[in-house]
Design a protein around this motif. Structure first.
Motif, PDB file in Angstrom:
ATOM      1  N   MET A   1     -10.723  37.595 -34.143  1.00  0.00           N
ATOM      2  CA  MET A   1      -9.838  36.469 -34.167  1.00  0.00           C
ATOM      3  C   MET A   1      -9.634  35.032 -33.498  1.00  0.00           C
ATOM      4  SD  MET A   1      -5.717  37.407 -33.752  1.00  0.00           S
ATOM      5  CE  MET A   1      -4.940  37.615 -35.655  1.00  0.00           C
ATOM      6  N   SER A   2      -9.954  34.541 -33.684  1.00  0.00           N
ATOM      7  CA  SER A   2     -10.327  32.729 -32.803  1.00  0.00           C
ATOM      8  C   SER A   2      -8.944  32.540 -31.527  1.00  0.00           C
ATOM      9  CB  SER A   2     -10.730  31.981 -33.212  1.00  0.00           C
ATOM     10  OG  SER A   2      -9.646  31.596 -34.070  1.00  0.00           O
ATOM     11  N   LYS A   3      -9.527  32.468 -30.851  1.00  0.00           N
ATOM     12  CA  LYS A   3      -8.494  32.032 -29.976  1.00  0.00           C
ATOM     13  C   LYS A   3      -7.489  31.514 -30.153  1.00  0.00           C
ATOM     14  CE  LYS A   3     -11.335  31.290 -25.843  1.00  0.00           C
ATOM     15  NZ  LYS A   3     -12.164  30.803 -24.164  1.00  0.00           N
ATOM     16  N   LYS A   4      -8.576  29.996 -30.605  1.00  0.00           N
ATOM     17  CA  LYS A   4      -6.805  29.581 -31.780  1.00  0.00           C
ATOM     18  C   LYS A   4      -5.922  30.216 -32.323  1.00  0.00           C
ATOM     19  CE  LYS A   4      -9.216  24.406 -31.900  1.00  0.00           C
ATOM     20  NZ  LYS A   4     -10.525  24.486 -32.782  1.00  0.00           N
ATOM     21  N   ASN A   5      -5.803  30.944 -33.478  1.00  0.00           N
ATOM     22  CA  ASN A   5      -5.851  32.004 -33.921  1.00  0.00           C
ATOM     23  C   ASN A   5      -5.091  33.129 -33.079  1.00  0.00           C
ATOM     24  OD1 ASN A   5      -5.790  30.460 -36.671  1.00  0.00           O
ATOM     25  ND2 ASN A   5      -7.589  31.608 -37.252  1.00  0.00           N
ATOM     26  N   ASN A   6      -5.040  33.668 -31.923  1.00  0.00           N
ATOM     27  CA  ASN A   6      -3.907  34.559 -31.355  1.00  0.00           C
ATOM     28  C   ASN A   6      -2.304  33.931 -31.114  1.00  0.00           C
ATOM     29  OD1 ASN A   6      -3.336  36.231 -29.465  1.00  0.00           O
ATOM     30  ND2 ASN A   6      -5.008  35.729 -27.817  1.00  0.00           N
ATOM     31  N   LEU A   7      -1.882  34.845 -31.759  1.00  0.00           N
ATOM     32  CA  LEU A   7      -0.519  35.151 -32.126  1.00  0.00           C
ATOM     33  C   LEU A   7      -0.228  34.608 -30.333  1.00  0.00           C
ATOM     34  CD1 LEU A   7       1.646  35.164 -34.154  1.00  0.00           C
ATOM     35  CD2 LEU A   7       2.235  36.915 -33.794  1.00  0.00           C
ATOM     36  N   ALA A   8      -0.325  35.326 -29.351  1.00  0.00           N
ATOM     37  CA  ALA A   8       0.061  35.517 -28.314  1.00  0.00           C
ATOM     38  C   ALA A   8      -0.041  34.131 -27.646  1.00  0.00           C
ATOM     39  CB  ALA A   8      -0.213  36.437 -26.881  1.00  0.00           C
ATOM     40  N   ARG A   9      -1.171  33.411 -28.084  1.00  0.00           N
ATOM     41  CA  ARG A   9      -1.612  32.276 -27.366  1.00  0.00           C
ATOM     42  C   ARG A   9      -0.499  31.275 -28.101  1.00  0.00           C
ATOM     43  NH1 ARG A   9      -6.341  30.202 -24.405  1.00  0.00           N
ATOM     44  NH2 ARG A   9      -7.120  32.427 -24.551  1.00  0.00           N
ATOM     45  N   ARG A  10      -0.317  30.940 -29.138  1.00  0.00           N
ATOM     46  CA  ARG A  10      -0.002  30.236 -29.575  1.00  0.00           C
ATOM     47  C   ARG A  10       1.205  29.747 -29.437  1.00  0.00           C
ATOM     48  NH1 ARG A  10      -0.682  30.903 -36.652  1.00  0.00           N
ATOM     49  NH2 ARG A  10      -0.800  32.951 -35.074  1.00  0.00           N
ATOM     50  N   LYS A  11       2.571  31.617 -29.270  1.00  0.00           N
ATOM     51  CA  LYS A  11       3.627  31.826 -28.668  1.00  0.00           C
ATOM     52  C   LYS A  11       3.833  30.742 -28.127  1.00  0.00           C
ATOM     53  CE  LYS A  11       7.502  34.535 -28.226  1.00  0.00           C
ATOM     54  NZ  LYS A  11       7.361  36.779 -28.708  1.00  0.00           N
ATOM     55  N   ARG A  12       3.017  31.361 -26.479  1.00  0.00           N
ATOM     56  CA  ARG A  12       2.969  30.016 -25.571  1.00  0.00           C
ATOM     57  C   ARG A  12       2.838  29.333 -25.464  1.00  0.00           C
ATOM     58  NH1 ARG A  12      -1.734  34.172 -22.619  1.00  0.00           N
ATOM     59  NH2 ARG A  12      -2.114  33.736 -24.071  1.00  0.00           N
ATOM     60  N   GLN A  13       2.208  29.228 -26.557  1.00  0.00           N
ATOM     61  CA  GLN A  13       1.691  26.936 -26.065  1.00  0.00           C
ATOM     62  C   GLN A  13       3.592  26.601 -27.227  1.00  0.00           C
ATOM     63  OE1 GLN A  13      -0.214  25.224 -24.948  1.00  0.00           O
ATOM     64  NE2 GLN A  13       0.456  23.460 -25.913  1.00  0.00           N
ATOM     65  N   HIS A  14       3.862  27.313 -28.228  1.00  0.00           N
ATOM     66  CA  HIS A  14       5.100  26.409 -28.791  1.00  0.00           C
ATOM     67  C   HIS A  14       5.851  26.072 -27.389  1.00  0.00           C
ATOM     68  CE1 HIS A  14       7.436  25.933 -31.691  1.00  0.00           C
ATOM     69  NE2 HIS A  14       8.485  26.691 -30.973  1.00  0.00           N
ATOM     70  N   GLU A  15       6.361  27.113 -26.701  1.00  0.00           N
ATOM     71  CA  GLU A  15       7.542  27.548 -25.769  1.00  0.00           C
ATOM     72  C   GLU A  15       7.119  26.601 -24.462  1.00  0.00           C
ATOM     73  OE1 GLU A  15       7.412  32.129 -24.229  1.00  0.00           O
ATOM     74  OE2 GLU A  15       7.929  32.723 -26.141  1.00  0.00           O
ATOM     75  N   PHE A  16       5.510  26.132 -24.703  1.00  0.00           N
ATOM     76  CA  PHE A  16       5.777  25.269 -23.533  1.00  0.00           C
ATOM     77  C   PHE A  16       5.853  23.846 -23.684  1.00  0.00           C
ATOM     78  CE2 PHE A  16       2.207  22.467 -21.469  1.00  0.00           C
ATOM     79  CZ  PHE A  16       2.479  22.663 -20.500  1.00  0.00           C
ATOM     80  N   GLU A  17       5.850  23.558 -25.184  1.00  0.00           N
ATOM     81  CA  GLU A  17       5.580  21.795 -25.451  1.00  0.00           C
ATOM     82  C   GLU A  17       7.561  22.456 -25.957  1.00  0.00           C
ATOM     83  OE1 GLU A  17       3.665  22.238 -29.353  1.00  0.00           O
ATOM     84  OE2 GLU A  17       1.903  21.496 -28.391  1.00  0.00           O
ATOM     85  N   LEU A  18       7.768  23.000 -26.801  1.00  0.00           N
ATOM     86  CA  LEU A  18       9.029  23.162 -26.073  1.00  0.00           C
ATOM     87  C   LEU A  18      10.291  22.795 -24.921  1.00  0.00           C
ATOM     88  CD1 LEU A  18      10.750  26.205 -28.683  1.00  0.00           C
ATOM     89  CD2 LEU A  18      10.389  23.236 -28.824  1.00  0.00           C
ATOM     90  N   GLN A  19       9.952  23.806 -24.137  1.00  0.00           N
ATOM     91  CA  GLN A  19       9.796  23.444 -22.356  1.00  0.00           C
ATOM     92  C   GLN A  19       9.183  22.198 -22.212  1.00  0.00           C
ATOM     93  OE1 GLN A  19       7.893  25.474 -19.838  1.00  0.00           O
ATOM     94  NE2 GLN A  19       9.309  24.615 -18.073  1.00  0.00           N
ATOM     95  N   LYS A  20       8.737  21.472 -22.410  1.00  0.00           N
ATOM     96  CA  LYS A  20       8.329  20.266 -22.023  1.00  0.00           C
ATOM     97  C   LYS A  20       9.269  18.596 -22.852  1.00  0.00           C
ATOM     98  CE  LYS A  20       4.897  19.608 -19.720  1.00  0.00           C
ATOM     99  NZ  LYS A  20       4.740  19.124 -18.181  1.00  0.00           N
ATOM    100  N   GLU A  21       9.217  19.019 -24.392  1.00  0.00           N
ATOM    101  CA  GLU A  21      10.539  18.184 -25.036  1.00  0.00           C
ATOM    102  C   GLU A  21      11.966  17.983 -24.049  1.00  0.00           C
ATOM    103  OE1 GLU A  21      10.788  19.099 -28.666  1.00  0.00           O
ATOM    104  OE2 GLU A  21       7.870  18.882 -29.230  1.00  0.00           O
ATOM    105  N   LYS A  22      11.713  19.544 -23.605  1.00  0.00           N
ATOM    106  CA  LYS A  22      13.232  19.413 -22.855  1.00  0.00           C
ATOM    107  C   LYS A  22      13.292  18.827 -21.741  1.00  0.00           C
ATOM    108  CE  LYS A  22      16.805  22.843 -21.568  1.00  0.00           C
ATOM    109  NZ  LYS A  22      17.203  24.150 -22.110  1.00  0.00           N
ATOM    110  N   GLU A  23      12.318  18.822 -20.897  1.00  0.00           N
ATOM    111  CA  GLU A  23      11.582  18.177 -20.095  1.00  0.00           C
ATOM    112  C   GLU A  23      12.306  16.516 -19.954  1.00  0.00           C
ATOM    113  OE1 GLU A  23       8.982  19.609 -17.783  1.00  0.00           O
ATOM    114  OE2 GLU A  23       9.798  21.513 -16.711  1.00  0.00           O
ATOM    115  N   ALA A  24      11.311  15.679 -21.346  1.00  0.00           N
ATOM    116  CA  ALA A  24      11.490  14.520 -20.962  1.00  0.00           C
ATOM    117  C   ALA A  24      13.210  14.036 -21.602  1.00  0.00           C
ATOM    118  CB  ALA A  24      10.029  14.559 -22.587  1.00  0.00           C
TER     119      ALA A  24
END
Length: 82
Positions: A1-24
């Protein structure tokens, strides 16, 4: 599996983006609220300044800012004219 397709990484990235949107969104609402309160303050100041801009001498309203001494002299001059 590549780094981009790593499920845990995608989940963390998604949560990070949601947090950034909420702060904005929160920052935007705070700015809007501050702007509204500032507008209220400005509006109240304008109301106060509107009446304080001049004073009545005879039938005319003078729009200049005069000291108490100058106002008294103007009133005295108007009395002499009567």
């Amino acid at each position: 599996m590549s780094k981009k397709n790593n499920l845990a990484r995608r989940k963390r990235q998604h949560e990070f983006e949601l947090q950034k949107e909420k702060e904005a969104k929160e920052k935007k609402t705070q700015k809007l609220q501050a702007k509204k309160t500032k507008m209220k303050i400005d509006r109240n100041d304008k109301k106060k300044k509107k009446g304080a801009g001049g004073f009545q001498v005879g039938k005319r309203k003078l729009k200049t800012k005069l000291t108490a001494l100058t106002k008294a002299k103007a009133a005295q001059a108007m009395e002499l004219d009567k």
